[in-house]
Design a protein around this motif. Structure first.
Motif, PDB file in Angstrom:
ATOM      1  N   LEU A  85       0.835  -1.198   0.000  1.00 37.21           N
ATOM      2  CA  LEU A  85       0.000   0.000   0.000  1.00 37.21           C
ATOM      3  C   LEU A  85       0.876   1.258   0.000  1.00 37.21           C
ATOM      4  O   LEU A  85       0.619   2.214  -0.750  1.00 37.21           O
ATOM      5  CB  LEU A  85      -0.920  -0.011   1.216  1.00 37.21           C
ATOM      6  CG  LEU A  85      -1.819   1.207   1.420  1.00 37.21           C
ATOM      7  CD1 LEU A  85      -2.818   1.345   0.268  1.00 37.21           C
ATOM      8  CD2 LEU A  85      -2.559   1.113   2.761  1.00 37.21           C
ATOM      9  N   GLY A  86       1.911   1.254   0.836  1.00 35.07           N
ATOM     10  CA  GLY A  86       2.822   2.391   0.869  1.00 35.07           C
ATOM     11  C   GLY A  86       3.540   2.593  -0.455  1.00 35.07           C
ATOM     12  O   GLY A  86       3.695   3.726  -0.938  1.00 35.07           O
ATOM     13  N   ASP A  87       3.976   1.500  -1.066  1.00 37.41           N
ATOM     14  CA  ASP A  87       4.628   1.591  -2.376  1.00 37.41           C
ATOM     15  C   ASP A  87       3.676   2.152  -3.420  1.00 37.41           C
ATOM     16  O   ASP A  87       4.056   2.975  -4.262  1.00 37.41           O
ATOM     17  CB  ASP A  87       5.126   0.208  -2.808  1.00 37.41           C
ATOM     18  CG  ASP A  87       6.445  -0.180  -2.159  1.00 37.41           C
ATOM     19  OD1 ASP A  87       7.288   0.717  -1.942  1.00 37.41           O
ATOM     20  OD2 ASP A  87       6.637  -1.371  -1.870  1.00 37.41           O
ATOM     21  N   ALA A  88       2.427   1.690  -3.394  1.00 33.65           N
ATOM     22  CA  ALA A  88       1.438   2.156  -4.370  1.00 33.65           C
ATOM     23  C   ALA A  88       1.174   3.651  -4.213  1.00 33.65           C
ATOM     24  O   ALA A  88       1.062   4.381  -5.207  1.00 33.65           O
ATOM     25  CB  ALA A  88       0.142   1.363  -4.219  1.00 33.65           C
ATOM     26  N   LEU A  89       1.080   4.122  -2.970  1.00 35.65           N
ATOM     27  CA  LEU A  89       0.867   5.544  -2.745  1.00 35.65           C
ATOM     28  C   LEU A  89       2.071   6.352  -3.208  1.00 35.65           C
ATOM     29  O   LEU A  89       1.923   7.409  -3.848  1.00 35.65           O
ATOM     30  CB  LEU A  89       0.579   5.797  -1.264  1.00 35.65           C
ATOM     31  CG  LEU A  89       0.342   7.255  -0.845  1.00 35.65           C
ATOM     32  CD1 LEU A  89      -0.742   7.913  -1.686  1.00 35.65           C
ATOM     33  CD2 LEU A  89      -0.006   7.335   0.644  1.00 35.65           C
ATOM     34  N   ALA A  90       3.281   5.867  -2.919  1.00 36.99           N
ATOM     35  CA  ALA A  90       4.491   6.562  -3.355  1.00 36.99           C
ATOM     36  C   ALA A  90       4.568   6.610  -4.878  1.00 36.99           C
ATOM     37  O   ALA A  90       4.941   7.629  -5.466  1.00 36.99           O
ATOM     38  CB  ALA A  90       5.724   5.872  -2.777  1.00 36.99           C
ATOM     39  N   ASP A  91       4.205   5.505  -5.538  1.00 32.07           N
ATOM     40  CA  ASP A  91       4.209   5.477  -7.006  1.00 32.07           C
ATOM     41  C   ASP A  91       3.192   6.458  -7.575  1.00 32.07           C
ATOM     42  O   ASP A  91       3.443   7.135  -8.577  1.00 32.07           O
ATOM     43  CB  ASP A  91       3.903   4.064  -7.510  1.00 32.07           C
ATOM     44  CG  ASP A  91       5.066   3.099  -7.316  1.00 32.07           C
ATOM     45  OD1 ASP A  91       6.214   3.569  -7.153  1.00 32.07           O
ATOM     46  OD2 ASP A  91       4.823   1.875  -7.333  1.00 32.07           O
ATOM     47  N   THR A  92       2.031   6.547  -6.947  1.00 33.75           N
ATOM     48  CA  THR A  92       0.993   7.464  -7.417  1.00 33.75           C
ATOM     49  C   THR A  92       1.479   8.907  -7.351  1.00 33.75           C
ATOM     50  O   THR A  92       1.231   9.706  -8.263  1.00 33.75           O
ATOM     51  CB  THR A  92      -0.280   7.303  -6.563  1.00 33.75           C
ATOM     52  OG1 THR A  92      -0.758   5.957  -6.684  1.00 33.75           O
ATOM     53  CG2 THR A  92      -1.365   8.274  -7.001  1.00 33.75           C
ATOM     54  N   ILE A  93       2.180   9.242  -6.296  1.00 32.83           N
ATOM     55  CA  ILE A  93       2.650  10.618  -6.098  1.00 32.83           C
ATOM     56  C   ILE A  93       3.636  11.033  -7.184  1.00 32.83           C
ATOM     57  O   ILE A  93       3.673  12.198  -7.595  1.00 32.83           O
ATOM     58  CB  ILE A  93       3.255  10.767  -4.692  1.00 32.83           C
ATOM     59  CG1 ILE A  93       2.140  10.716  -3.647  1.00 32.83           C
ATOM     60  CG2 ILE A  93       4.033  12.070  -4.558  1.00 32.83           C
ATOM     61  CD1 ILE A  93       2.619  10.634  -2.233  1.00 32.83           C
ATOM     62  N   VAL A  94       4.435  10.098  -7.686  1.00 32.55           N
ATOM     63  CA  VAL A  94       5.400  10.432  -8.744  1.00 32.55           C
ATOM     64  C   VAL A  94       4.810  10.237 -10.134  1.00 32.55           C
ATOM     65  O   VAL A  94       5.533  10.279 -11.126  1.00 32.55           O
ATOM     66  CB  VAL A  94       6.695   9.612  -8.591  1.00 32.55           C
ATOM     67  CG1 VAL A  94       7.375   9.935  -7.281  1.00 32.55           C
ATOM     68  CG2 VAL A  94       6.420   8.107  -8.706  1.00 32.55           C
ATOM     69  N   GLY A  95       3.493  10.018 -10.209  1.00 38.42           N
ATOM     70  CA  GLY A  95       2.829   9.999 -11.489  1.00 38.42           C
ATOM     71  C   GLY A  95       2.605   8.656 -12.130  1.00 38.42           C
ATOM     72  O   GLY A  95       2.123   8.573 -13.265  1.00 38.42           O
ATOM     73  N   LYS A  96       2.922   7.577 -11.436  1.00 34.60           N
ATOM     74  CA  LYS A  96       2.701   6.248 -12.002  1.00 34.60           C
ATOM     75  C   LYS A  96       1.252   5.826 -11.805  1.00 34.60           C
ATOM     76  O   LYS A  96       0.604   6.214 -10.824  1.00 34.60           O
ATOM     77  CB  LYS A  96       3.634   5.222 -11.351  1.00 34.60           C
ATOM     78  CG  LYS A  96       5.105   5.466 -11.624  1.00 34.60           C
ATOM     79  CD  LYS A  96       5.959   4.378 -10.972  1.00 34.60           C
ATOM     80  CE  LYS A  96       7.453   4.615 -11.224  1.00 34.60           C
ATOM     81  NZ  LYS A  96       8.280   3.565 -10.580  1.00 34.60           N
ATOM     82  N   THR A  97       0.760   5.037 -12.724  1.00 39.51           N
ATOM     83  CA  THR A  97      -0.587   4.486 -12.609  1.00 39.51           C
ATOM     84  C   THR A  97      -0.507   3.120 -11.952  1.00 39.51           C
ATOM     85  O   THR A  97       0.164   2.216 -12.463  1.00 39.51           O
ATOM     86  CB  THR A  97      -1.251   4.354 -13.987  1.00 39.51           C
ATOM     87  OG1 THR A  97      -1.314   5.653 -14.607  1.00 39.51           O
ATOM     88  CG2 THR A  97      -2.663   3.791 -13.843  1.00 39.51           C
ATOM     89  N   VAL A  98      -1.159   2.978 -10.812  1.00 34.28           N
ATOM     90  CA  VAL A  98      -1.081   1.730 -10.051  1.00 34.28           C
ATOM     91  C   VAL A  98      -2.482   1.300  -9.638  1.00 34.28           C
ATOM     92  O   VAL A  98      -3.417   2.112  -9.573  1.00 34.28           O
ATOM     93  CB  VAL A  98      -0.201   1.887  -8.794  1.00 34.28           C
ATOM     94  CG1 VAL A  98       1.227   2.248  -9.171  1.00 34.28           C
ATOM     95  CG2 VAL A  98      -0.777   2.942  -7.853  1.00 34.28           C
TER      96      VAL A  98
END
Length: 355
Positions: free
Chosen positions: A309-322
């Motif tokens: 969950l933390g990784d997904a949120l971090a990825d979302t913040i940098v613009g990745k679609t997860v």
């Protein structure tokens, strides 16, 4: 980096929550005799389980992923409000144990047609503060963070005091994330500028906490100075100043920060979860004792799921679609029934000596 802060915040919240849970509602004088020191998990077979403090942090993180991942012109705050309210409705259906009255009433009101803007009840409980740290760990834009925090608070708690507490915790977590050594006065200045004159009583308590830390007083002594001899209550003007004291006393020592506030007694799972989230954001996963992380016995919100969950949120913040990590609602309901059985055992245990 936000990723380290986000994962550290989520896991720090979970560890503090699980360590503090057996001590909830026990006075500082009785807890050592009844349970021993909070140096390991004492909930079930030397393992720990999480409560609503961590669950709400995870719900906020899931809602943030959905709100921040949209690339169209939809308002992020409005979308977060919608997603968070929807998840609260389903969360209450799983019969969570230990839920606060204000949060429970607001969640039920959402089922009966109340809008997120009207669902909250007038309460100054620490429900909003318990889920505040993740905002400070994840969101870089201060204005956006404050809007999201205010929405999060008002969905369940309409008393401005609850909002003040949540904002202070979010700003503390952001400060811990961005500063290797906290500047308490700089943080307090930001809190005062954000809250204004209406929060003068609250900011005075925060200033007293800073002065107490500067004077070398323990967190327990500070709590006693506020009249909390029998434990820290769920009133946000009690919870947050004591939590801030524990953070400033041990900003880079997760173990000491969390155990210190648990020893203050009272609403120990929530106070430890708040401190765990703040300090965890500063030290990251590596700064949290590994045996405490591994000692959490949870399903379906397992440690690995929370890290994802933390990784997904971090990825979302940098613009990745997860994809948003989800949990099986039936598994949550079964888990909560088992959890309630263990809680009842602890309740009966407290009826026996030592007193």
């Amino acid at each position: 980096m936000n990723r380290n802060a986000i994962i550290g915040c989520i896991l720090g919240t979970a560890v503090g929550d699980a360590l503090g849970l057996p001590y909830e509602g026990v006075s500082p004088s009785r807890a050592p005799q009844l349970l021993g020191p909070p140096d390991r998990y004492r909930f079930v077979f030397r393992r720990g389980m999480i409560l609503d403090n961590t669950e709400h942090t995870c719900v906020v993180a899931q809602s943030l992923i959905e709100a921040l991942s949209k690339s169209d012109d939809r308002n992020e705050v409005q979308l977060f409000t919608k997603r968070f309210a929807r998840r609260l409705r389903w969360w209450i259906l799983a019969l969570p144990a230990g839920v606060g009255k204000a949060t429970a009433r607001a969640s039920v009101k959402l089922w009966f047609g109340a809008t997120p803007q009207n669902a909250g009840v007038f309460s100054a409980g620490n429900g909003p503060a318990m889920r505040a740290a993740i905002f400070g760990a994840a969101i870089d834009d201060v204005s956006l963070m404050l809007e999201l925090v205010r929405v999060s608070s008002r969905i369940t708690h309409r008393d401005p005091k609850a909002e003040f507490g949540e904002i202070a915790v979010a700003l503390a977590t952001r400060h811990a994330r961005d500063h290797a050594s906290p500047d308490a006065n700089l943080w307090l200045e930001q809190v005062v500028d954000t809250l204004g004159e209406d929060a003068s009583e609250f900011t005075k308590l925060l200033r007293q906490a800073i002065e107490s830390v500067d004077a070398g007083h323990s967190t327990g002594a500070f709590a006693q100075s506020l009249g909390l001899d029998r434990g820290v209550t769920g009133y946000t003007y009690h919870t947050v100043p004591v939590a801030i004291h524990a953070w400033l006393s041990h900003p880079d020592d997760f173990r000491s920060a969390v155990t210190t506030i648990i020893q203050c007694g009272g609403d120990a799972d929530t106070t430890a979860a708040i401190v765990g989230g703040i300090v965890g954001a500063g030290v990251g996963r590596d700064g949290i004792p590994q045996r405490w992380i591994e000692g959490i016995a949870e399903y379906p919100r397992s440690v690995s799921w929370m890290q994802d969950l933390g990784d997904a949120l971090a990825d979302t913040i940098v613009g990745k679609t997860v994809a948003v990590p989800t949990v099986n609602p039936i598994a949550v309901l079964i888990r909560n029934c088992l959890f309630l059985f263990i809680v009842l055992f602890h309740g009966f245990r407290r009826l026996a000596p030592p007193y």
